[in-house]
Design a protein around this motif. Sequence first.
Motif, PDB file in Angstrom:
ATOM      1  N   ALA A   1       0.846  -1.193   0.000  1.00 33.71           N
ATOM      2  CA  ALA A   1       0.000   0.000   0.000  1.00 33.71           C
ATOM      3  C   ALA A   1       0.882   1.243   0.000  1.00 33.71           C
ATOM      4  O   ALA A   1       2.031   1.210   0.466  1.00 33.71           O
ATOM      5  CB  ALA A   1      -0.925   0.003   1.219  1.00 33.71           C
ATOM      6  N   ARG A   2       0.331   2.340  -0.524  1.00 37.73           N
ATOM      7  CA  ARG A   2       1.054   3.606  -0.579  1.00 37.73           C
ATOM      8  C   ARG A   2       0.188   4.722  -0.032  1.00 37.73           C
ATOM      9  O   ARG A   2      -1.045   4.641  -0.042  1.00 37.73           O
ATOM     10  CB  ARG A   2       1.437   3.956  -2.027  1.00 37.73           C
ATOM     11  CG  ARG A   2       2.430   3.002  -2.680  1.00 37.73           C
ATOM     12  CD  ARG A   2       2.583   3.313  -4.162  1.00 37.73           C
ATOM     13  NE  ARG A   2       3.578   2.454  -4.800  1.00 37.73           N
ATOM     14  CZ  ARG A   2       4.843   2.773  -4.951  1.00 37.73           C
ATOM     15  NH1 ARG A   2       5.271   3.950  -4.516  1.00 37.73           N
ATOM     16  NH2 ARG A   2       5.682   1.936  -5.531  1.00 37.73           N
ATOM     17  N   PHE A   3       0.874   5.784   0.416  1.00 41.18           N
ATOM     18  CA  PHE A   3       0.156   6.969   0.881  1.00 41.18           C
ATOM     19  C   PHE A   3       1.086   8.163   0.785  1.00 41.18           C
ATOM     20  O   PHE A   3       2.298   8.048   1.030  1.00 41.18           O
ATOM     21  CB  PHE A   3      -0.300   6.793   2.342  1.00 41.18           C
ATOM     22  CG  PHE A   3      -0.970   8.011   2.918  1.00 41.18           C
ATOM     23  CD1 PHE A   3      -2.181   8.464   2.419  1.00 41.18           C
ATOM     24  CD2 PHE A   3      -0.383   8.716   3.958  1.00 41.18           C
ATOM     25  CE1 PHE A   3      -2.794   9.595   2.943  1.00 41.18           C
ATOM     26  CE2 PHE A   3      -0.989   9.842   4.499  1.00 41.18           C
ATOM     27  CZ  PHE A   3      -2.199  10.273   3.977  1.00 41.18           C
ATOM     28  N   THR A   4       0.518   9.323   0.390  1.00 39.59           N
ATOM     29  CA  THR A   4       1.279  10.565   0.333  1.00 39.59           C
ATOM     30  C   THR A   4       0.933  11.409   1.553  1.00 39.59           C
ATOM     31  O   THR A   4      -0.233  11.767   1.759  1.00 39.59           O
ATOM     32  CB  THR A   4       0.966  11.344  -0.946  1.00 39.59           C
ATOM     33  OG1 THR A   4       1.291  10.533  -2.081  1.00 39.59           O
ATOM     34  CG2 THR A   4       1.776  12.630  -0.995  1.00 39.59           C
ATOM     35  N   LEU A   5       1.945  11.700   2.359  1.00 44.41           N
ATOM     36  CA  LEU A   5       1.719  12.493   3.562  1.00 44.41           C
ATOM     37  C   LEU A   5       1.301  13.904   3.208  1.00 44.41           C
ATOM     38  O   LEU A   5       1.775  14.473   2.210  1.00 44.41           O
ATOM     39  CB  LEU A   5       2.992  12.542   4.404  1.00 44.41           C
ATOM     40  CG  LEU A   5       3.488  11.217   4.980  1.00 44.41           C
ATOM     41  CD1 LEU A   5       4.890  11.390   5.554  1.00 44.41           C
ATOM     42  CD2 LEU A   5       2.536  10.719   6.060  1.00 44.41           C
TER      43      LEU A   5
ATOM     44  N   ARG B   1       8.684   2.264   4.220  1.00 40.74           N
ATOM     45  CA  ARG B   1       9.687   3.257   3.814  1.00 40.74           C
ATOM     46  C   ARG B   1       9.021   4.618   3.685  1.00 40.74           C
ATOM     47  O   ARG B   1       7.939   4.726   3.099  1.00 40.74           O
ATOM     48  CB  ARG B   1      10.325   2.845   2.476  1.00 40.74           C
ATOM     49  CG  ARG B   1      11.090   1.524   2.562  1.00 40.74           C
ATOM     50  CD  ARG B   1      11.397   0.955   1.207  1.00 40.74           C
ATOM     51  NE  ARG B   1      10.185   0.560   0.477  1.00 40.74           N
ATOM     52  CZ  ARG B   1       9.523  -0.574   0.708  1.00 40.74           C
ATOM     53  NH1 ARG B   1       9.930  -1.412   1.660  1.00 40.74           N
ATOM     54  NH2 ARG B   1       8.438  -0.852   0.012  1.00 40.74           N
ATOM     55  N   VAL B   2       9.682   5.629   4.248  1.00 45.58           N
ATOM     56  CA  VAL B   2       9.201   7.010   4.146  1.00 45.58           C
ATOM     57  C   VAL B   2      10.273   7.826   3.455  1.00 45.58           C
ATOM     58  O   VAL B   2      11.388   7.971   3.978  1.00 45.58           O
ATOM     59  CB  VAL B   2       8.886   7.603   5.543  1.00 45.58           C
ATOM     60  CG1 VAL B   2       8.391   9.037   5.402  1.00 45.58           C
ATOM     61  CG2 VAL B   2       7.846   6.752   6.266  1.00 45.58           C
ATOM     62  N   ALA B   3       9.957   8.339   2.276  1.00 39.02           N
ATOM     63  CA  ALA B   3      10.882   9.167   1.495  1.00 39.02           C
ATOM     64  C   ALA B   3      10.168  10.450   1.142  1.00 39.02           C
ATOM     65  O   ALA B   3       9.266  10.454   0.302  1.00 39.02           O
ATOM     66  CB  ALA B   3      11.335   8.430   0.238  1.00 39.02           C
ATOM     67  N   GLY B   4      10.559  11.535   1.789  1.00 39.05           N
ATOM     68  CA  GLY B   4       9.851  12.793   1.572  1.00 39.05           C
ATOM     69  C   GLY B   4       8.429  12.654   2.052  1.00 39.05           C
ATOM     70  O   GLY B   4       8.166  12.301   3.205  1.00 39.05           O
TER      71      GLY B   4
ATOM     72  N   THR C   1       2.096  19.261   5.973  1.00 42.01           N
ATOM     73  CA  THR C   1       2.619  19.547   7.315  1.00 42.01           C
ATOM     74  C   THR C   1       3.454  18.397   7.845  1.00 42.01           C
ATOM     75  O   THR C   1       4.466  18.598   8.497  1.00 42.01           O
ATOM     76  CB  THR C   1       1.463  19.830   8.280  1.00 42.01           C
ATOM     77  OG1 THR C   1       0.540  18.735   8.216  1.00 42.01           O
ATOM     78  CG2 THR C   1       0.737  21.104   7.899  1.00 42.01           C
ATOM     79  N   ALA C   2       3.026  17.158   7.534  1.00 39.20           N
ATOM     80  CA  ALA C   2       3.774  16.004   8.025  1.00 39.20           C
ATOM     81  C   ALA C   2       5.029  15.782   7.206  1.00 39.20           C
ATOM     82  O   ALA C   2       6.065  15.388   7.719  1.00 39.20           O
ATOM     83  CB  ALA C   2       2.890  14.760   7.976  1.00 39.20           C
ATOM     84  N   ALA C   3       4.931  16.037   5.878  1.00 39.27           N
ATOM     85  CA  ALA C   3       6.071  15.773   5.008  1.00 39.27           C
ATOM     86  C   ALA C   3       7.191  16.781   5.180  1.00 39.27           C
ATOM     87  O   ALA C   3       8.330  16.533   4.792  1.00 39.27           O
ATOM     88  CB  ALA C   3       5.611  15.764   3.551  1.00 39.27           C
ATOM     89  N   ALA C   4       6.882  17.936   5.762  1.00 39.60           N
ATOM     90  CA  ALA C   4       7.881  18.999   5.853  1.00 39.60           C
ATOM     91  C   ALA C   4       8.919  18.748   6.939  1.00 39.60           C
ATOM     92  O   ALA C   4       9.910  19.453   7.030  1.00 39.60           O
ATOM     93  CB  ALA C   4       7.183  20.329   6.126  1.00 39.60           C
ATOM     94  N   SER C   5       8.671  17.757   7.771  1.00 42.99           N
ATOM     95  CA  SER C   5       9.611  17.513   8.869  1.00 42.99           C
ATOM     96  C   SER C   5      10.949  17.047   8.326  1.00 42.99           C
ATOM     97  O   SER C   5      11.028  16.160   7.505  1.00 42.99           O
ATOM     98  CB  SER C   5       9.023  16.473   9.822  1.00 42.99           C
ATOM     99  OG  SER C   5       8.806  15.261   9.155  1.00 42.99           O
TER     100      SER C   5
END
Length: 537
Positions: A495-499, A519-522, A502-506
């Motif tokens: 499964a995939r999801f785009t943060l 895996r979290v990339a960007g 606000t969450a991705a900016a960390s």
Amino acid sequence: MSNEVTHHPTAGRKLPEWIADAVIYQIYPQSYADSNADGIGDLPGITGRLDYLQWLGVNTVWLNPCFVSEFGDAGYDVADYLTIAPRYGTNEDFERLIEAARARGIRVMLDLVAGHTSHLHPWFTQSADDPSDNRYIWSGSVHAPVRSWIPSPGRRPGYYLANFYPIQPALNFGYARMNPAEPWRQPVDAPGPRANRAALREIMAYWFDRGVAGFRVDMAYSLVKDDPDHTATAALWGEMRAWIEREYPDRALLSEWGDPKTSVPAGIHVDFFLHFVGRALRSLWDNTQGSHAAHWGSDPCYFAPEGEGSMKEFLASWREADAAIDGAGHIALPTANHDFSRLACGTRTRAMTAPAFAFLLTWPTLPVIYYGDEIGMRYVPGLPDKEGSQLNDETRQGSRTPMQWDGTANAGFSAAPPDRLYLPIDPDEDRPTVAAQRDDEHALLNQVRKLIALRAEHPALGPAGSVQVLHTGYPFVYLRGGSHLVVVNPRREAARFTLPGTAAASEPRPRALAGYGVRVAGAEVEADGFSYGVFEL
């Protein structure tokens, strides 16, 4: 979705400090560890396994009933609330268990069967001979449902009301509503109900004085009869809560009510989401398969390899209950229990259970681990009835098989001959054991241990931290305390999801604390099938 934030305790209600950090482990005593080779688990056997529980990170143990009983319902037919059943040991064995557990930082809770006794209890035998004794519910005639009214076994004429099996006469805590057509109904302040409330306090005080940390209350919702909105039942537990806060302020009640939005404001410290009230737990993992009422339905649950479920129903129930509780207590989530099938059941294999534990141990509720679930023990179908475990479409014995400790005879549970065991060992040659998993850092047991340790080390993952749900589909994604990202994918497919922004900016990239396959990339999250990840932002 907007933020959902757990609340802090409100004024006027005191919570023992230890409750918020509780990781509860349920032990079915007759199936856990047999110390004397009679085929039945016992208290010394549990004492001998406390080092394992300490290693796992458990800090609270709940024991199913271990009192004197004829065991027509596995001990839920209590004949003496103040004496340990000889098959489990003695009262002195129990006190030794309490002391050994305390030395390891573990509290012990007992099971309080509050709504009924055994038909062999002296209270009932006296009531069956004395028409003036109203500790139980008696009538001169049979009423609906007919199967619940049992002929008197004594000199007293008429019939008594049974709570579950005929051998379990209902204690009289009164009726919320009177009915002229049923003059045998008594109000909650009648002498019989008052005597029973006093008896509950006496029973709890006896075990509190011996170090018990609290009670799981069986059928807590059922005490006052014909109480459709549970107002009178809530008043009863509010009275008990006030007494506990005054006399034993560091003790707690964990109830089998299944409706935290009602039970906790009433006075219960912790209540479960359970299957027989709503679908909050069934929408997560449907533990009804093969072991409980078929009429509850079989809608897809979220934690299943097919990936056809949804978190929305659970979240709606959780938000409603959390708002109603407003910090006065907690919601408990169990992996399973003695009445329902285990996490590993049917198509749900051990591979799926790790994501379930990741959710259980990072969501703002109290985790309750049913013995053996931490190694992926399965629900075993096709077993014979044992001590009332089989009733109509309920086949509960499949969740009560002996704990699987190692690869020796009887999986290390007992040195008795196999035909003398309480229930047969899981016959699967690939059955999991503690010994096989303990030295494997990737095994479920060590994943559960690490998640328990993380929960203790990071308060944001506990019940007080805020929670913001980012995605309710697959994977399930949420933020805890604004500082920890949790990703759970219990289905077979990736499964995939785009943060969101606000969450991705960390930055820097989130630090992985536990899990595999995520895996979290960007802003992009990728989750393999049967995966989970806990990250610190």
